[in-house]
Design a protein around this motif. Structure first.
Motif, PDB file in Angstrom:
ATOM      1  N   HIS A 692      -4.391   1.237  -8.431  1.00 31.08           N
ATOM      2  CA  HIS A 692      -3.380   0.821  -7.467  1.00 31.08           C
ATOM      3  C   HIS A 692      -3.195  -0.700  -7.423  1.00 31.08           C
ATOM      4  CE1 HIS A 692      -1.045   0.934  -3.751  1.00 31.08           C
ATOM      5  NE2 HIS A 692      -1.853   0.039  -3.243  1.00 31.08           N
ATOM      6  N   GLU A 718       5.408   5.717  -4.009  1.00 27.53           N
ATOM      7  CA  GLU A 718       5.505   7.053  -3.410  1.00 27.53           C
ATOM      8  C   GLU A 718       6.720   7.815  -3.909  1.00 27.53           C
ATOM      9  OE1 GLU A 718       5.143   7.042   0.960  1.00 27.53           O
ATOM     10  OE2 GLU A 718       3.685   5.454   0.588  1.00 27.53           O
ATOM     11  N   TYR A 736      -3.266   5.784 -10.727  1.00 25.67           N
ATOM     12  CA  TYR A 736      -2.076   6.557 -11.072  1.00 25.67           C
ATOM     13  C   TYR A 736      -2.014   6.757 -12.578  1.00 25.67           C
ATOM     14  CZ  TYR A 736      -0.897   4.601  -6.527  1.00 25.67           C
ATOM     15  OH  TYR A 736      -0.929   4.223  -5.217  1.00 25.67           O
TER      16      TYR A 736
ATOM     17  N   MET B 185      -3.044  13.527   0.293  1.00 22.68           N
ATOM     18  CA  MET B 185      -3.893  12.370   0.567  1.00 22.68           C
ATOM     19  C   MET B 185      -4.443  12.365   1.989  1.00 22.68           C
ATOM     20  SD  MET B 185      -4.347  10.646  -2.140  1.00 22.68           S
ATOM     21  CE  MET B 185      -4.996   9.089  -1.547  1.00 22.68           C
ATOM     22  N   ASN B 188      -8.091  13.068   2.024  1.00 25.74           N
ATOM     23  CA  ASN B 188      -8.912  11.900   1.694  1.00 25.74           C
ATOM     24  C   ASN B 188      -8.948  10.923   2.858  1.00 25.74           C
ATOM     25  OD1 ASN B 188      -7.710  13.136  -0.632  1.00 25.74           O
ATOM     26  ND2 ASN B 188      -8.644  11.528  -1.868  1.00 25.74           N
ATOM     27  N   TYR B 200      -9.775   0.860   7.895  1.00 21.94           N
ATOM     28  CA  TYR B 200      -8.610   1.174   7.049  1.00 21.94           C
ATOM     29  C   TYR B 200      -8.041  -0.093   6.425  1.00 21.94           C
ATOM     30  CZ  TYR B 200      -4.064   3.036   5.697  1.00 21.94           C
ATOM     31  OH  TYR B 200      -2.957   3.419   4.989  1.00 21.94           O
ATOM     32  N   ASP B 202      -4.768  -1.389   4.324  1.00 30.36           N
ATOM     33  CA  ASP B 202      -3.464  -0.960   3.808  1.00 30.36           C
ATOM     34  C   ASP B 202      -3.171  -1.529   2.423  1.00 30.36           C
ATOM     35  OD1 ASP B 202      -2.819  -3.525   4.303  1.00 30.36           O
ATOM     36  OD2 ASP B 202      -1.342  -3.136   5.865  1.00 30.36           O
ATOM     37  N   ALA B 203      -4.115  -2.331   1.895  1.00 35.92           N
ATOM     38  CA  ALA B 203      -3.923  -2.784   0.511  1.00 35.92           C
ATOM     39  C   ALA B 203      -4.356  -1.699  -0.470  1.00 35.92           C
ATOM     40  CB  ALA B 203      -4.719  -4.060   0.261  1.00 35.92           C
ATOM     41  N   GLU B 204      -5.038  -0.680   0.038  1.00 36.76           N
ATOM     42  CA  GLU B 204      -5.433   0.396  -0.854  1.00 36.76           C
ATOM     43  C   GLU B 204      -4.272   1.360  -1.070  1.00 36.76           C
ATOM     44  OE1 GLU B 204      -9.061   2.150   0.592  1.00 36.76           O
ATOM     45  OE2 GLU B 204      -9.987   0.176   0.750  1.00 36.76           O
ATOM     46  N   ALA B 205      -4.534   2.344  -1.892  1.00 36.12           N
ATOM     47  CA  ALA B 205      -3.416   3.159  -2.383  1.00 36.12           C
ATOM     48  C   ALA B 205      -2.978   4.260  -1.415  1.00 36.12           C
ATOM     49  CB  ALA B 205      -3.798   3.769  -3.733  1.00 36.12           C
ATOM     50  N   TRP B 206      -3.091   4.037  -0.129  1.00 40.68           N
ATOM     51  CA  TRP B 206      -2.659   5.074   0.806  1.00 40.68           C
ATOM     52  C   TRP B 206      -1.140   5.181   0.873  1.00 40.68           C
ATOM     53  CZ3 TRP B 206      -6.620   7.872   1.631  1.00 40.68           C
ATOM     54  CH2 TRP B 206      -7.890   7.329   1.839  1.00 40.68           C
ATOM     55  N   PRO B 207      -0.636   6.382   1.052  1.00 44.76           N
ATOM     56  CA  PRO B 207       0.802   6.518   1.308  1.00 44.76           C
ATOM     57  C   PRO B 207       1.193   5.723   2.552  1.00 44.76           C
ATOM     58  CG  PRO B 207      -0.169   8.650   0.833  1.00 44.76           C
ATOM     59  CD  PRO B 207      -1.300   7.683   0.923  1.00 44.76           C
ATOM     60  N   SER B 208       2.409   5.207   2.565  1.00 43.41           N
ATOM     61  CA  SER B 208       2.757   4.236   3.595  1.00 43.41           C
ATOM     62  C   SER B 208       2.834   4.834   4.989  1.00 43.41           C
ATOM     63  CB  SER B 208       4.064   3.550   3.232  1.00 43.41           C
ATOM     64  OG  SER B 208       5.057   4.521   3.031  1.00 43.41           O
ATOM     65  N   LEU B 209       2.950   6.157   5.079  1.00 43.57           N
ATOM     66  CA  LEU B 209       2.989   6.767   6.401  1.00 43.57           C
ATOM     67  C   LEU B 209       1.664   6.523   7.145  1.00 43.57           C
ATOM     68  CD1 LEU B 209       4.907   8.340   8.170  1.00 43.57           C
ATOM     69  CD2 LEU B 209       4.015  10.475   7.236  1.00 43.57           C
ATOM     70  N   ASP B 211      -0.133   3.813   6.740  1.00 49.45           N
ATOM     71  CA  ASP B 211      -0.033   2.418   7.199  1.00 49.45           C
ATOM     72  C   ASP B 211       0.635   2.371   8.567  1.00 49.45           C
ATOM     73  OD1 ASP B 211      -0.983   1.897   4.699  1.00 49.45           O
ATOM     74  OD2 ASP B 211       0.850   0.953   3.940  1.00 49.45           O
ATOM     75  N   ASP B 212       1.754   3.073   8.660  1.00 54.46           N
ATOM     76  CA  ASP B 212       2.509   3.066   9.916  1.00 54.46           C
ATOM     77  C   ASP B 212       1.666   3.645  11.047  1.00 54.46           C
ATOM     78  OD1 ASP B 212       4.489   2.159   8.316  1.00 54.46           O
ATOM     79  OD2 ASP B 212       5.628   4.033   8.244  1.00 54.46           O
ATOM     80  N   GLN B 236       7.316  -8.981   9.574  1.00 52.43           N
ATOM     81  CA  GLN B 236       6.758  -9.792   8.485  1.00 52.43           C
ATOM     82  C   GLN B 236       6.593  -9.037   7.177  1.00 52.43           C
ATOM     83  OE1 GLN B 236       3.089 -11.475   9.742  1.00 52.43           O
ATOM     84  NE2 GLN B 236       4.080 -12.985  11.057  1.00 52.43           N
ATOM     85  N   HIS B 237       6.626  -7.751   7.220  1.00 53.54           N
ATOM     86  CA  HIS B 237       6.352  -6.984   6.000  1.00 53.54           C
ATOM     87  C   HIS B 237       7.285  -7.340   4.877  1.00 53.54           C
ATOM     88  CE1 HIS B 237       3.080  -4.571   7.243  1.00 53.54           C
ATOM     89  NE2 HIS B 237       3.664  -4.300   8.383  1.00 53.54           N
TER      90      HIS B 237
END
Lengths: 740, 237
Positions: A692, A718, A736, B185, B188, B200, B202-209, B211-212, B236-237
């Motif tokens: 990633h 995604e 991936y 995911m 996991n 947690y 958010d720089a890891e490969a988690w789906p963005s949902l 993150d939210d 800022q994102h």
């Protein structure tokens, strides 16, 4: 004289030789003949028969020198304490010269006897030579060694004391005996110069180390004293002066190997030890831009570890602050000019400052870049960054015809400078969007000041950001020149075929993909009879030339020139095609209702209203009611008059509407997502499997025209997983793989 | 495949095959009878009301975890529906041919999936596909359906974060659906964070949902973040 070995009476020969040795070493008179005789005596002894007497000669000479130096030491002492340095120095000068001559007198012994039994260089450097091996030394070296043991050793404490005292006096400004001090110090070096290894040991141990200690103490006290007496500006000036002086002093007195050590020691006590104090003073100095102070501060801080970073940070913060003050809260019509020129002003000012004050240090230039970049890409909470648009507007203003009163050179110059700002922009793609829209308008409406300037600007952008970035701009540009060829061909064709169009007619054929234009007409439009033939003929002509290409007429982007002959003066108006179509209807009648006009032209309500009201606004038409619909009657204004005879009706069309702006922004977002997805697919296709973070990094480094948000990259990943271009590898959640 | 199948049976030949065939055939007949008992009269599938009857005969409620296990074993293509093939191969696979057998097997399976994470993962991933409506070509699980299925699949061992996660989904109607990757995911995610979102990253490969979700939860937990600041953080994102 025979060179053949023979019997030699040692005692006799040595007693003669010894006299000459004494003469040579005390720089007495020795005649040439005597010198020559003794020279051969040395030879005879070395090759004597039956036993060579070289070793014996060596021992005797050594004993002699031993005694001689001891007696010199005695006489130096006897001459009194007060002039010890001078006496030592004089004795040294004499002895060192004498021993040099003596060395030559013993040439044969040195070369044929001693040198041959010596260990090689390699033995010294790499081999382990036992410490206790008493090697024979060449006579010159032997003499110096004697000096070291019999003269320097017993005197060393007192000599050092006197030397330090002398140098201290020099610091206080009452210098004397400079040559003697230097000479004595030099003798510590010279006396060991022959050594192959560690030939500075004596100098360093005996003199340098205590000297550095003493100097350190001195400057420690000096710094403490100065801090009591001075403010920071004075302190820095004095310290700078002291450092310079001490450098000169060490050049004057010391061996060159000490110069940097002395300087370091001084910097340690006067700068590094007071780093907190100096750092604390940096901020006001920077915010008040005290150039002289900064110019003094910089070399001081640079000389010590971690010294200069604090200053760099302050400079960066300051430039950022100044930049933000210069470019936020701008108001007025020409915000774009204010923005670009103020920002360039800030950039130029601080670049000069850095060159002048910080000798153009790359670290400070880096800070300038960071500061400018954060000012230019600054955005208030949720808002989009305005800079890309403002810069595009600025370029538009310069490239448009009516750049008020600026010479071509001046315009060139400003465009070149605008690249400075461009390079700092993160959202280069947003800039490109705006730029291409504005370029399209300039090209279509023939508003460009000069095609050369346009092309030069595109080339500058290409240089700064690459071919991919300006590809579309180039294509727009070539479309224009291809179109001009096409017009010539069309005109030739018209002439050849003897067709009379009734109007002059120029056309631009634009490739659909390259231009930032909608690809469909925005309103239905019944082309006026006057134009119909031209449209028809051109279509025929075009289709004969390029079979299978589809032409879409974008009338809303067209304009025409209309000569008004019904007024007192003749006026020539440049107006939009829809407006022209309206005006042409008045060829047959002086008043028409809105309903009639709309019926004839088929324009939609929105476009109709816009163009009718602009015709009313510029007073070519008068309306029976403010409400420009249905039964309202529009009439030609027969009393129209204007000082100028060539006019242009500017419609709302020429200005960017807020919707268009909005569109530009959202289309940028869409483009970015597509761009990122394509990049990710391309990367994954070549790498097959990637973690990633590695993927994110790669995407980052490949996105030159904007800085993508991580969250956006994630969403794109995604989306690609969802579309099954890539998948997570079965055994790892953060890796991936490409799905072929 | 076809040709290989025939050559295999030819090679095997003899009494062995006959015997196993006889046992298989007997079982198959019983399975077929069982299927026919619930089968829709107009079609060769068990429909919603057939499933309801089957469940009540198994002494289960249709929204129970064991029914999900049954669907999983049958490898059901969609909800509220078993085809003859699915039913037959499912029963064969479980080696059951009676209601009693199914009941026992489901109890067994229920304890198997709690012990074997790989087995549970298979069930979990099946659940996503099971929830999609094939008649609408769904590829993303609608949010409400996802909530229901999450509750169901975790009814025998709820991860600590589940409740907050579901509450987040229910209070954020703009989250319209859950893609497969996010569903997968989540398993996991639940394991990685436990009950504590502070680890947690958010720089890891988690789906963005996720993150939210984590951002929302952290903001909720911090009473000092004003609404305005929350917006700024998002901006800022």
């Amino acid at each position: 004289m025979s060179l053949k070995p023979k019997r030699v009476d040692f005692t006799e020969t040595w007693s003669v030789l010894q006299k000459t040795v004494e003469g040579v070493i005390t720089l007495g008179y020795v005649s040439r003949a005597t010198w020559n005789d003794r020279f051969s005596d040395v030879y005879s002894l070395c090759v004597a028969y039956p036993e060579p007497l070289a070793d014996k000669l060596y021992t005797e000479t050594k004993n002699y020198l031993d005694e001689h130096v001891k007696s010199l030491h005695k006489s130096v002492l006897q001459q009194g304490e007060g002039d010890l340095l001078t006496n030592y120095f004089n004795a040294w000068i004499k002895y060192s010269q004498g021993i040099n001559y003596l060395h030559r007198l013993y040439l044969y012994l040195n070369q044929q006897h001693i040198r041959k039994q010596k260990l090689s260089d390699a033995d010294y450097i790499y081999g382990s030579v036992p410490q206790d091996v008493q090697e024979q030394m060449e006579i010159g070296e032997l003499g110096l060694e004697m000096w070291k043991w019999n003269m320097i050793e017993p005197l060393k404490e007192r000599l050092l004391e006197l030397l330090l005292d002398g140098i201290h006096k020099d610091r206080l400004g009452s210098s004397q005996n400079n040559d003697i001090i230097r000479g004595v110090i030099q003798s510590f070096v010279s006396v060991q110069e022959f050594k192959k290894k560690g030939n500075l040991e004596l100098y360093e141990e005996l003199f340098e180390k205590p000297f550095l200690e003493a100097s350190g103490e001195h400057y420690k006290c000096e710094a403490a004293r100065l801090l009591q007496e001075c403010d920071v500006s004075q302190y820095m000036e004095k310290v700078t002066k002291k450092l310079e002086d001490e450098t000169l002093r060490s050049h004057r007195f010391l061996h060159y190997s000490s110069h940097s050590k002395v300087r370091q020691r001084c910097e340690q006590h006067m700068v590094a030890d007071h780093l907190n104090f100096l750092h604390g003073e940096c901020k006001p100095m920077v915010t008040q831009e005290r150039r002289r102070d900064l110019a003094n501060m910089y070399p001081l801080l640079r000389s010590v570890n971690n010294g200069v970073n604090v200053l760099i940070t302050h400079v960066m913060e300051h430039i950022k602050q100044q930049g933000l003050e210069a470019v936020t809260e701008l108001r007025g019509d020409n915000v774009h000019t204010q923005f670009v020129e103020s920002m360039l002003g800030v950039h130029k000012k601080y670049k000069e400052l850095i060159v002048e004050v910080f000798s153009g240090d790359q670290n400070f230039m880096g800070a300038l870049d960071k500061a400018c970049s954060s000012v230019i890409n600054f955005r208030q909470s949720k808002q989009m960054c305005k800079s890309p648009e403002l810069l595009a507007r600025y370029c538009d203003m310069l490239l448009k015809k009516s750049s008020k009163g600026m010479s071509e050179c001046e315009i060139e110059d400003r465009l070149t400078q605008s690249i400075t700002i461009f390079k700092y922009i993160d959202d280069k793609d947003v800039f490109q969007k705006f730029y291409s829209r504005m370029l399209a308008k300039r090209l279509i409406q023939q508003l460009s000041q000069s095609m050369d300037a346009e092309e030069a600007m595109i080339n500058r952008l290409k240089q700064a950001c690459g071919y991919e970035f300006t590809n579309k701009l180039h294509r727009m540009f070539t479309d224009m020149s291809v179109s001009s060829d096409l017009n010539n061909k069309f005109n030739a064709y018209i002439k050849q075929e003897n067709i009379e169009l009734g109007i002059n007619f120029t056309i631009s054929v634009l490739q659909a993909g390259a231009w930032p234009l909608g690809q469909v007409a925005i309103t239905p439009f019944a082309v006026p009879q006057e134009l119909e033939k031209s449209v028809q003929k051109f279509e025929n002509f075009y289709h004969n030339h390029f079979n299978g290409r589809k032409l879409t007429w974008l009338h809303h982007l067209c304009q025409g020139e209309l000569k008004l002959g019904y007024l007192k003066k003749t006026y020539i108006f440049t107006m939009q095609t829809f407006q022209m179509a309206v005006m042409l209807l008045f060829e047959k009648s002086d008043s028409l209702t809105c309903a009639e006009i709309q019926e004839t032209l088929q324009l939609n309500a929105d476009q109709f209203a816009k163009h009718i009201s602009s015709l009313v606004d510029c007073k070519l038409l008068t309306a029976s009611s403010e409400n420009l619909v249905g039964p309202t009657v529009l009439s030609l204004n027969m009393d129209y008059s204007n000082k100028r005879t060539r006019l242009r009706i500017s419609t709302a069309l020429q200005k960017e509407t807020p919707q268009e702006m909005e569109q530009t922004v959202t289309s940028v977002d869409e483009d970015r997502k597509l761009y990122l997805q394509a990049k990710i697919v391309r990367i994954m296709k070549s790498r097959k499997v990637l973690r990633h973070n590695a993927l994110i990094q790669e995407v980052f480094s490949q996105s030159k025209s904007f800085a993508p948000a991580i969250s956006m990259i994630k969403k794109c990943i995604e989306a690609l997983i969802d579309k099954q271009y890539i998948e997570r590898t079965p055994n790892s959640a953060d890796e991936y793989s490409y799905v072929a | 495949g076809h040709r290989i199948g025939r050559s295999n049976s030819e090679r095997r030949g003899g009494g062995g095959e006959q015997k196993s065939g006889a046992v298989g055939a007997a079982a198959d007949a019983k399975i077929a009878a069982l299927f026919d008992a619930y089968c829709d009269p107009s079609d060769d599938v068990i429909m919603a009301d057939g499933i309801e009857r089957l469940c009540s005969d198994l002494a289960l409620s249709p929204d129970e975890f064991r029914v999900l296990l049954l669907a999983w074993k049958m490898n059901a293509g969609q909800m509220c529906r078993f085809t003859r093939d699915e039913f037959t191969s499912g029963c064969r696979d479980m080696r059951v041919d009676t209601l009693r057998g199914i009941q026992t097997k489901l109890v067994e399976l229920s304890s198997d999936v709690t012990k074997d994470p790989e087995l549970f993962k298979d069930l979990y991933r099946f659940t996503f596909r099971f929830g999609l409506d094939p008649s609408q070509n769904q590829r993303i699980l609608p949010s409400e359906m996802a909530v229901v299925l999450w509750k169901l699949v975790f009814s025998i061992g709820e991860p600590p974060i589940l409740e907050r996660w579901l509450r987040f989904l229910e209070s954020h109607p703009h989250v319209r659906g859950v893609p497969r990757d996010t569903w997968n995911m989540f398993l996991n995610f639940a394991e990685a964070v436990g009950d504590d979102l502070s680890s947690y990253d958010d720089a890891e490969a988690w789906p963005s949902l996720f993150d939210d979700f984590v951002e929302f939860e952290n903001d909720q937990a911090n009473p000092y973040i004003s609404k305005e600041k929350r917006e700024a953080v998002i901006g800022q994102h």
